[in-house]
Design a protein around this motif. Structure first.
Motif, PDB file in Angstrom:
ATOM      1  N   LEU A  28       0.839  -1.203   0.000  1.00 44.71           N
ATOM      2  CA  LEU A  28       0.000   0.000   0.000  1.00 44.71           C
ATOM      3  C   LEU A  28       0.875   1.254   0.000  1.00 44.71           C
ATOM      4  CD1 LEU A  28      -2.705   1.526   0.242  1.00 44.71           C
ATOM      5  CD2 LEU A  28      -2.556   1.182   2.727  1.00 44.71           C
ATOM      6  N   ALA A  29       1.895   1.268   0.855  1.00 44.70           N
ATOM      7  CA  ALA A  29       2.799   2.432   0.924  1.00 44.70           C
ATOM      8  C   ALA A  29       3.511   2.642  -0.418  1.00 44.70           C
ATOM      9  CB  ALA A  29       3.816   2.237   2.045  1.00 44.70           C
ATOM     10  N   ASP A  30       3.947   1.555  -1.038  1.00 41.71           N
ATOM     11  CA  ASP A  30       4.640   1.646  -2.327  1.00 41.71           C
ATOM     12  C   ASP A  30       3.724   2.215  -3.407  1.00 41.71           C
ATOM     13  OD1 ASP A  30       6.869   0.579  -1.122  1.00 41.71           O
ATOM     14  OD2 ASP A  30       6.592  -1.447  -1.946  1.00 41.71           O
ATOM     15  N   VAL A  31       2.467   1.762  -3.418  1.00 38.37           N
ATOM     16  CA  VAL A  31       1.509   2.246  -4.422  1.00 38.37           C
ATOM     17  C   VAL A  31       1.231   3.728  -4.211  1.00 38.37           C
ATOM     18  CG1 VAL A  31      -0.897   2.087  -5.187  1.00 38.37           C
ATOM     19  CG2 VAL A  31       0.449   0.014  -4.916  1.00 38.37           C
ATOM     20  N   LEU A  32       1.098   4.164  -2.961  1.00 41.31           N
ATOM     21  CA  LEU A  32       0.853   5.578  -2.676  1.00 41.31           C
ATOM     22  C   LEU A  32       2.008   6.452  -3.174  1.00 41.31           C
ATOM     23  CD1 LEU A  32      -0.658   5.357   0.921  1.00 41.31           C
ATOM     24  CD2 LEU A  32      -1.858   6.020  -1.166  1.00 41.31           C
ATOM     25  N   VAL A  33       3.227   6.020  -2.926  1.00 43.87           N
ATOM     26  CA  VAL A  33       4.396   6.778  -3.373  1.00 43.87           C
ATOM     27  C   VAL A  33       4.473   6.770  -4.897  1.00 43.87           C
ATOM     28  CG1 VAL A  33       6.931   6.801  -3.386  1.00 43.87           C
ATOM     29  CG2 VAL A  33       5.695   6.436  -1.245  1.00 43.87           C
ATOM     30  N   GLU A  34       4.201   5.605  -5.497  1.00 41.31           N
ATOM     31  CA  GLU A  34       4.281   5.468  -6.956  1.00 41.31           C
ATOM     32  C   GLU A  34       3.226   6.313  -7.667  1.00 41.31           C
ATOM     33  OE1 GLU A  34       6.271   3.662 -10.273  1.00 41.31           O
ATOM     34  OE2 GLU A  34       6.760   4.059  -8.189  1.00 41.31           O
ATOM     35  N   VAL A  35       2.026   6.360  -7.130  1.00 44.37           N
ATOM     36  CA  VAL A  35       0.962   7.135  -7.768  1.00 44.37           C
ATOM     37  C   VAL A  35       1.295   8.627  -7.742  1.00 44.37           C
ATOM     38  CG1 VAL A  35      -0.670   7.549  -5.852  1.00 44.37           C
ATOM     39  CG2 VAL A  35      -1.546   7.136  -8.130  1.00 44.37           C
ATOM     40  N   LYS A  36       1.887   9.094  -6.655  1.00 48.90           N
ATOM     41  CA  LYS A  36       2.287  10.500  -6.582  1.00 48.90           C
ATOM     42  C   LYS A  36       3.440  10.802  -7.530  1.00 48.90           C
ATOM     43  CE  LYS A  36       1.064  13.507  -4.585  1.00 48.90           C
ATOM     44  NZ  LYS A  36       0.114  14.506  -5.077  1.00 48.90           N
ATOM     45  N   ARG A  37       4.294   9.806  -7.757  1.00 51.36           N
ATOM     46  CA  ARG A  37       5.451  10.002  -8.628  1.00 51.36           C
ATOM     47  C   ARG A  37       5.069   9.969 -10.103  1.00 51.36           C
ATOM     48  NH1 ARG A  37       9.123   7.232 -11.351  1.00 51.36           N
ATOM     49  NH2 ARG A  37       8.356   5.160 -10.860  1.00 51.36           N
ATOM     50  N   ARG A  38       4.165   9.055 -10.491  1.00 51.68           N
ATOM     51  CA  ARG A  38       3.893   8.813 -11.909  1.00 51.68           C
ATOM     52  C   ARG A  38       2.667   9.504 -12.474  1.00 51.68           C
ATOM     53  NH1 ARG A  38       4.193   2.465 -12.568  1.00 51.68           N
ATOM     54  NH2 ARG A  38       3.051   3.035 -14.430  1.00 51.68           N
ATOM     55  N   VAL A  39       1.665   9.754 -11.658  1.00 52.85           N
ATOM     56  CA  VAL A  39       0.408  10.280 -12.192  1.00 52.85           C
ATOM     57  C   VAL A  39       0.456  11.799 -12.253  1.00 52.85           C
ATOM     58  CG1 VAL A  39      -2.093  10.419 -11.857  1.00 52.85           C
ATOM     59  CG2 VAL A  39      -0.889   8.275 -11.415  1.00 52.85           C
ATOM     60  N   LYS A  40       0.000  12.325 -13.389  1.00 53.25           N
ATOM     61  CA  LYS A  40      -0.049  13.774 -13.600  1.00 53.25           C
ATOM     62  C   LYS A  40      -1.372  14.109 -14.260  1.00 53.25           C
ATOM     63  CE  LYS A  40       3.192  12.644 -17.198  1.00 53.25           C
ATOM     64  NZ  LYS A  40       4.599  12.590 -17.363  1.00 53.25           N
ATOM     65  N   PHE A  41      -1.527  15.352 -14.659  1.00 54.92           N
ATOM     66  CA  PHE A  41      -2.756  15.771 -15.316  1.00 54.92           C
ATOM     67  C   PHE A  41      -2.528  15.863 -16.815  1.00 54.92           C
ATOM     68  CE2 PHE A  41      -2.997  17.808 -11.062  1.00 54.92           C
ATOM     69  CZ  PHE A  41      -4.013  17.008 -10.576  1.00 54.92           C
ATOM     70  N   CYS A  42      -3.519  15.412 -17.564  1.00 58.28           N
ATOM     71  CA  CYS A  42      -3.470  15.484 -19.031  1.00 58.28           C
ATOM     72  C   CYS A  42      -3.310  16.940 -19.449  1.00 58.28           C
ATOM     73  CB  CYS A  42      -4.763  14.901 -19.605  1.00 58.28           C
ATOM     74  SG  CYS A  42      -4.932  15.095 -21.391  1.00 58.28           S
ATOM     75  N   ALA A  43      -2.409  17.185 -20.364  1.00 56.27           N
ATOM     76  CA  ALA A  43      -2.130  18.550 -20.835  1.00 56.27           C
ATOM     77  C   ALA A  43      -3.301  19.141 -21.622  1.00 56.27           C
ATOM     78  CB  ALA A  43      -0.877  18.545 -21.703  1.00 56.27           C
ATOM     79  N   ILE A  44      -4.220  18.299 -22.084  1.00 54.74           N
ATOM     80  CA  ILE A  44      -5.360  18.781 -22.864  1.00 54.74           C
ATOM     81  C   ILE A  44      -6.608  18.935 -22.001  1.00 54.74           C
ATOM     82  CG2 ILE A  44      -6.911  18.275 -24.807  1.00 54.74           C
ATOM     83  CD1 ILE A  44      -4.511  16.716 -26.054  1.00 54.74           C
ATOM     84  N   CYS A  45      -7.027  17.851 -21.345  1.00 54.96           N
ATOM     85  CA  CYS A  45      -8.319  17.866 -20.640  1.00 54.96           C
ATOM     86  C   CYS A  45      -8.201  17.920 -19.117  1.00 54.96           C
ATOM     87  CB  CYS A  45      -9.152  16.655 -21.047  1.00 54.96           C
ATOM     88  SG  CYS A  45      -8.565  15.093 -20.343  1.00 54.96           S
ATOM     89  N   PHE A  46      -7.009  17.696 -18.573  1.00 52.18           N
ATOM     90  CA  PHE A  46      -6.748  17.733 -17.134  1.00 52.18           C
ATOM     91  C   PHE A  46      -7.298  16.543 -16.380  1.00 52.18           C
ATOM     92  CE2 PHE A  46      -6.453  22.007 -18.752  1.00 52.18           C
ATOM     93  CZ  PHE A  46      -5.188  22.361 -18.320  1.00 52.18           C
ATOM     94  N   ASN A  47      -7.569  15.445 -17.102  1.00 52.05           N
ATOM     95  CA  ASN A  47      -7.890  14.187 -16.453  1.00 52.05           C
ATOM     96  C   ASN A  47      -6.576  13.610 -15.909  1.00 52.05           C
ATOM     97  OD1 ASN A  47      -9.316  11.929 -15.647  1.00 52.05           O
ATOM     98  ND2 ASN A  47      -9.433  11.018 -17.682  1.00 52.05           N
ATOM     99  N   VAL A  48      -6.656  12.650 -15.013  1.00 53.02           N
ATOM    100  CA  VAL A  48      -5.428  12.031 -14.514  1.00 53.02           C
ATOM    101  C   VAL A  48      -4.858  11.107 -15.588  1.00 53.02           C
ATOM    102  CG1 VAL A  48      -5.937  12.194 -12.047  1.00 53.02           C
ATOM    103  CG2 VAL A  48      -6.760  10.231 -13.332  1.00 53.02           C
ATOM    104  N   SER A  49      -3.539  11.066 -15.656  1.00 51.13           N
ATOM    105  CA  SER A  49      -2.871  10.282 -16.680  1.00 51.13           C
ATOM    106  C   SER A  49      -1.446   9.984 -16.247  1.00 51.13           C
ATOM    107  CB  SER A  49      -2.851  11.070 -17.998  1.00 51.13           C
ATOM    108  OG  SER A  49      -2.156  10.368 -18.987  1.00 51.13           O
ATOM    109  N   GLU A  50      -0.909   8.883 -16.737  1.00 50.32           N
ATOM    110  CA  GLU A  50       0.500   8.580 -16.494  1.00 50.32           C
ATOM    111  C   GLU A  50       1.376   9.144 -17.602  1.00 50.32           C
ATOM    112  OE1 GLU A  50       1.626   4.664 -15.240  1.00 50.32           O
ATOM    113  OE2 GLU A  50      -0.287   4.373 -14.213  1.00 50.32           O
ATOM    114  N   GLU A  51       0.744   9.635 -18.665  1.00 51.43           N
ATOM    115  CA  GLU A  51       1.475  10.247 -19.771  1.00 51.43           C
ATOM    116  C   GLU A  51       1.071  11.714 -19.873  1.00 51.43           C
ATOM    117  OE1 GLU A  51       1.599   7.912 -23.360  1.00 51.43           O
ATOM    118  OE2 GLU A  51       1.125   6.098 -22.230  1.00 51.43           O
TER     119      GLU A  51
END
Length: 199
Positions: free
Chosen positions: A43-66
């Motif tokens: 659980l701790a690893d997933v929490l850290v990973e989600v904060k590291r990898r997930v960002k907002f889409c440059a077009i629509c602002f949905n969550v995205s890893e790209e």
């Protein structure tokens, strides 16, 4: 009752999560204390990973890893229709229906003067910028059917009117399986206003 040191810290942090009250925070904390170390570490690893990898889409602002989300990257989506939603979870809810084939725009909230959220705190400027190329023909205002959502939809209607777009609002009314006697006045009024032909 307050617990010692790090246990109380955990309960306090969990209690800061939306929808988690003091009793739920305490229950989750004690569940984590009783869980296997490997499960808590995962659980701790997933929490850290989600904060590291997930960002907002440059077009629509949905969550995205790209840089852009899978919906904005999908060439099969209709670029002429944008559904404007308040939060990322709204995108997931609409996608589950499999009824909408357009694209989205996530505002990041709704106008709420009580909470200090005005239009300038939302991604309205970015929405207007998306309309510049003339590809968008319809904007669906899919904000929540509450006071803040209605205020946001009204504001957006005024802002978008000069662009000559078709501006629509999600239909709302009685739930399937509901009884008229239990419907509130607003819902029942909307059901009448949004009535359609029975033939």
């Amino acid at each position: 009752m307050a617990y010692e040191g790090v246990v109380q810290d955990l309960i306090d942090e969990l209690g800061r999560l939306p929808g988690v009250g003091p009793k739920s925070a305490q229950r989750i904390a004690f569940h984590l204390l009783q869980a296997e170390s490997v499960d808590v570490q995962r659980l701790a690893d997933v929490l850290v990973e989600v904060k590291r990898r997930v960002k907002f889409c440059a077009i629509c602002f949905n969550v995205s890893e790209e840089d852009t989300c899978r919906i904005c990257r999908d060439p099969r989506r209709d670029v002429s229709v944008i559904a404007v939603v308040e939060e990322y979870k709204d995108v997931a809810a609409i996608e589950r229906t499999k009824e909408f084939r357009g694209r989205y725009h996530v505002l990041g909230g709704a106008i709420s003067p009580i909470d200090g959220i005005g239009p300038e705190q939302l991604r309205i400027t970015e929405l207007i910028r998306r309309l510049a190329d003339g590809a968008v023909q319809e904007v669906i205002l899919a904000t929540d059917p509450n006071l803040e959502g209605e205020a946001t939809a009204t504001y957006l209607t005024r802002q978008l009117s000069p662009y000559g777009l078709r501006i629509t609002r999600l239909a709302s009314g009685l739930p399937v399986g509901g009884d008229l006697e239990y419907a509130d006045e607003v819902t029942l009024g909307r059901a009448f206003a949004g009535r359609r032909s029975a033939t």
